[in-house]
Structure formats: C-alpha cells, structure tokens
Design a protein around this motif. Structure first.
Motif, PDB file in Angstrom:
ATOM      1  N   LEU A 174       0.828  -1.205   0.000  1.00  0.00           N
ATOM      2  CA  LEU A 174       0.000   0.000   0.000  1.00  0.00           C
ATOM      3  C   LEU A 174       0.864   1.257   0.000  1.00  0.00           C
ATOM      4  N   TYR A 175       1.878   1.265   0.836  1.00  0.00           N
ATOM      5  CA  TYR A 175       2.761   2.426   0.868  1.00  0.00           C
ATOM      6  C   TYR A 175       3.556   2.552  -0.437  1.00  0.00           C
ATOM      7  N   LEU A 227      -1.007  -0.687  -9.149  1.00  0.00           N
ATOM      8  CA  LEU A 227      -2.222  -0.547  -8.340  1.00  0.00           C
ATOM      9  C   LEU A 227      -3.257  -1.604  -8.719  1.00  0.00           C
ATOM     10  N   GLY A 228      -3.321  -1.938 -10.002  1.00  0.00           N
ATOM     11  CA  GLY A 228      -4.279  -2.954 -10.427  1.00  0.00           C
ATOM     12  C   GLY A 228      -4.015  -4.293  -9.760  1.00  0.00           C
ATOM     13  N   ARG A 248      -5.170  -8.230  -5.357  1.00  0.00           N
ATOM     14  CA  ARG A 248      -4.743  -9.053  -4.222  1.00  0.00           C
ATOM     15  C   ARG A 248      -5.498  -8.663  -2.950  1.00  0.00           C
ATOM     16  N   LEU A 249      -5.689  -7.380  -2.745  1.00  0.00           N
ATOM     17  CA  LEU A 249      -6.455  -6.914  -1.585  1.00  0.00           C
ATOM     18  C   LEU A 249      -7.889  -7.429  -1.635  1.00  0.00           C
ATOM     19  N   LEU A 288     -12.782  -0.510  -3.966  1.00  0.00           N
ATOM     20  CA  LEU A 288     -13.522  -0.170  -5.185  1.00  0.00           C
ATOM     21  C   LEU A 288     -13.351   1.303  -5.544  1.00  0.00           C
ATOM     22  N   LEU A 289     -13.267   2.163  -4.540  1.00  0.00           N
ATOM     23  CA  LEU A 289     -13.085   3.590  -4.799  1.00  0.00           C
ATOM     24  C   LEU A 289     -11.765   3.842  -5.505  1.00  0.00           C
ATOM     25  N   VAL A 290     -10.684   3.238  -5.005  1.00  0.00           N
ATOM     26  CA  VAL A 290      -9.388   3.414  -5.660  1.00  0.00           C
ATOM     27  C   VAL A 290      -9.431   2.876  -7.088  1.00  0.00           C
ATOM     28  N   ALA A 291     -10.061   1.714  -7.273  1.00  0.00           N
ATOM     29  CA  ALA A 291     -10.135   1.108  -8.606  1.00  0.00           C
ATOM     30  C   ALA A 291     -10.891   2.006  -9.584  1.00  0.00           C
ATOM     31  N   CYS A 292     -12.016   2.555  -9.149  1.00  0.00           N
ATOM     32  CA  CYS A 292     -12.810   3.431 -10.031  1.00  0.00           C
ATOM     33  C   CYS A 292     -12.057   4.711 -10.372  1.00  0.00           C
TER      34      CYS A 292
END
Length: 365
Positions: free
Chosen positions: A189-190, A274-275, A280-281, A295-299
């Motif tokens: 994440l970091y 990030l994908g 994995r998350l 989902l927010l990060v993905a969108c």
C-alpha cells in the motif's frame, strides 16, 4: 469537558475539515484552469493585481495599471482566472487558520493539535510559493513545487478529517479479526502511494514545462514507440536559469517529448502496480470492511487513466484537462483513505499467535 462534548466538538471540526478538503480540490482545479488558459501571469504582481484588489477595469484603472507595469499590459480575460484562484486559495487559508485556532483553544481535549498547526504553517509556505510563481515568472521548479504543495495540503487535510472523525466516533471499525495475509499488504500500500506521488510529481513537471502537447498520438509518440532525439538531461534539468518569462515554456521539443514519454510510462507503471495490488487486496478482504475503499481506488484509477488518454486523443481540451488534475487529487485521496482504513484494522489472531510462539521459542533456546 466530558466525552459527549468532545465528540460534538470533534464532529464540528470534522465538518470544517471536510469543507477545507473540498475547497482544496477546487483550488487545485482553479490552478489547473489558470495554467491551461495561460493566465499564470495574468497579474504581474502579488497578492493584488496591478496594485488593485481586483482585476483593473474601466479606462482609468486600466491606464493606471498599464503605467505601473508598462511591460505587461492589462488583459482582463487572463487576470480574472488568476485572481479567482487567489481568492479561493485565500479562503482556504482562512479555514485552515480557523482549524488551527480551534485546535489551540481546545488543546486540553482529545483533539489533534500538531497536525492542524503543521497544516497552517504549510499553508504559509504554500502562499510564498504562490508569490514566487508570479515574481519568478513561472519558473518551472517553483511552479512544480507549488503544484505539489497543493496536493500535499489536500492530503494533510484529509488525514486531519479522518482523525477528527475517529475522535468523534463517526468511523466504526471491524469487530472481527482479519487474515494475517491482509496485514502483510501494508508495504504494498505504501509502495502504491509512493508511485502515485511520483506520478503526480511528473504531472506537475509536465505542466510546468508545457510538455502535455509534446505527443499528440497514442499509443505512439510522434509516430514512434521510442521517439528519436529525446533529451532527458535537458527535459529534467532542475537548474534552469531564473529570469526569463517561462510562460509557454523554454525547453526544446526534444526535452518536452522526454518529459511527456516519462509521464506516460509512469502512468502505465501506476496502472499495473495498483491494479495487481487492488486485486490481491480484494481476494484477501474477507471480513475487513475494505470493500468500498478498494472499489473507490479502482474506479478513480480507471477514470484517471481514461482522462489521460482523452487528453491526448482530443488535444488537451480544457474541461478534460482540469478533470485530469482533479482526478489525480482523487487518486491520491482514495489511496490515503485506503491506507488509513487498512491501518485501523484489528490485528490477526493468527499473526499474533505466530509472533508469540516465535518469541517463546527464542527465549527457550
């Protein structure tokens, strides 16, 4: 002050901090609008405009302004974007100072103190960079740092909002335990956050040097996968001379192409990293209540990448370019939110037991 009163205070401050976040996004968008309409020097002085509190209008005021700055005649159409940006930034500064004063007044309660004070100090520094942006005639180093300062201010305000919401009891945490494999995702994440920050830095350098239009085709650049003659040393020269008017940029085409291609490659790296991280998350999220954050990060990531492509395809239209800046801020915020949510998760029993067993074995040995 009892706990109920503290909760009410924290809730009120969280609302103001949220408002400051929204206002910071508006300031970032206005800054992008100002750059894109080439109005960065719409007012040659700071903090006023030709010595006036607003853009001079009317024959008398314009004559006075032109007399004060004969080398930069008044252009009302470019003056207003710059001043609107300054008004919004000034309003944001007042809100931040208000939060800092409230934190000082209630320093004996369980309200964050150091962070609001740090943000207030950073706002002063950011104001100085805004002044230098004008007085140094859009020197790319200062412009890029000013842009990064805006994103930094926004990030700090989000962190303050999250802390205040926690103080107010608004944020609820999972009562269960999460898998140990999920707790091991923190370095990833970091790493993602660092990549996003670096990409934003590349975007700032691209904007500061007017390199966004260096490549007008996709997926190639000027008809080549790796354009001939790219000059990375020139493009990333951070020792550019102070003095010239940098409106429109001073770099050669080869230098700008190098910057643009690097920004593109950075976007691809961020997309894939990030994908894979989000995938994995998602697979390990069970019981963690991270669904919405993931989902927010993905969108936002998908929208930001699409806006970047649209910028090139449609040759940097104003609306899409401003949205691209705003969505960059959105990607940064969504990553910080995801990291915060992940950090608030309870530790895994499995991980704790394993750790305890290891320590016991070491002591026994």
């Amino acid at each position: 002050m009892n706990q109920t009163s503290t909760d009410v205070l924290a809730r009120k401050l969280a609302i103001w901090s949220t408002f400051a976040c929204v206002l910071a996004v508006v300031v970032i968008m206005l800054g992008a609008w100002t750059r894109l309409v080439h109005a960065g020097l719409g007012c040659p002085d700071w903090p006023g405009c030709y010595g006036f509190l607003t853009v001079p209008q009317g024959e008398t005021n314009i004559a006075i302004a032109n007399a004060r700055f004969p080398d930069t005649p008044v252009d009302v159409a470019k003056g207003w974007p710059e001043m609107i940006h300054r008004y919004a930034a000034g309003t944001l500064g007042l809100v931040v100072f208000g939060l800092a004063i409230a934190a000082i007044r209630h320093r004996r309660e369980h309200i964050p103190l150091r962070l609001p004070l740090f943000i207030a100090g950073f706002i002063v520094l950011q104001g100085a960079f805004g002044m230098w942006t004008v007085t140094l005639k859009l020197w790319p180093q200062v412009v890029a740092l000013h842009l990064l300062g805006g994103f930094t201010t926004l990030s700090l305000l989000l962190l303050l909002t999250l802390r205040l919401r926690k103080c107010a009891g608004i944020q609820t945490l999972s009562a269960g335990r999460v898998a140990s494999s999920l707790s091991k995702m923190r370095p990833w994440l970091y790493g993602g956050l660092i990549l996003v920050v670096l990409q934003i830095g590349l975007g700032a350098w691209t904007a500061a040097n007017y390199a966004a239009v260096a490549c007008t085709d996709l997926p190639t650049c000027q008809g080549q996968w790796w354009p001939d003659g790219m000059d990375f040393q020139h493009g990333f020269d951070i020792a550019q001379q102070v003095g010239p008017n940098y409106l429109g940029g001073q770099l050669t085409d080869d230098g700008r192409v190098a910057i643009h291609v690097t920004h593109r490659l950075g976007a691809v790296v961020v997309l894939f990293y990030l994908g894979l991280m989000l995938l994995r998350l998602w697979r390990q999220r069970s019981g963690s209540e991270l669904d919405h954050s993931i989902l927010l990060v993905a969108c936002v990531l998908a929208m930001q990448f699409s806006l970047g492509l649209a910028n090139v395809w449609f040759h940097i239209p104003l609306g899409i370019a401003v949205a691209h800046n705003a969505m960059g801020a959105g990607l940064l915020l969504s990553m910080i939110n995801l990291i915060w949510r992940h950090s608030q998760l309870p530790h895994s029993k499995t991980a704790t037991a394993s750790h305890t067993t290891t320590i016991t074995r070491e002591v026994t040995a």
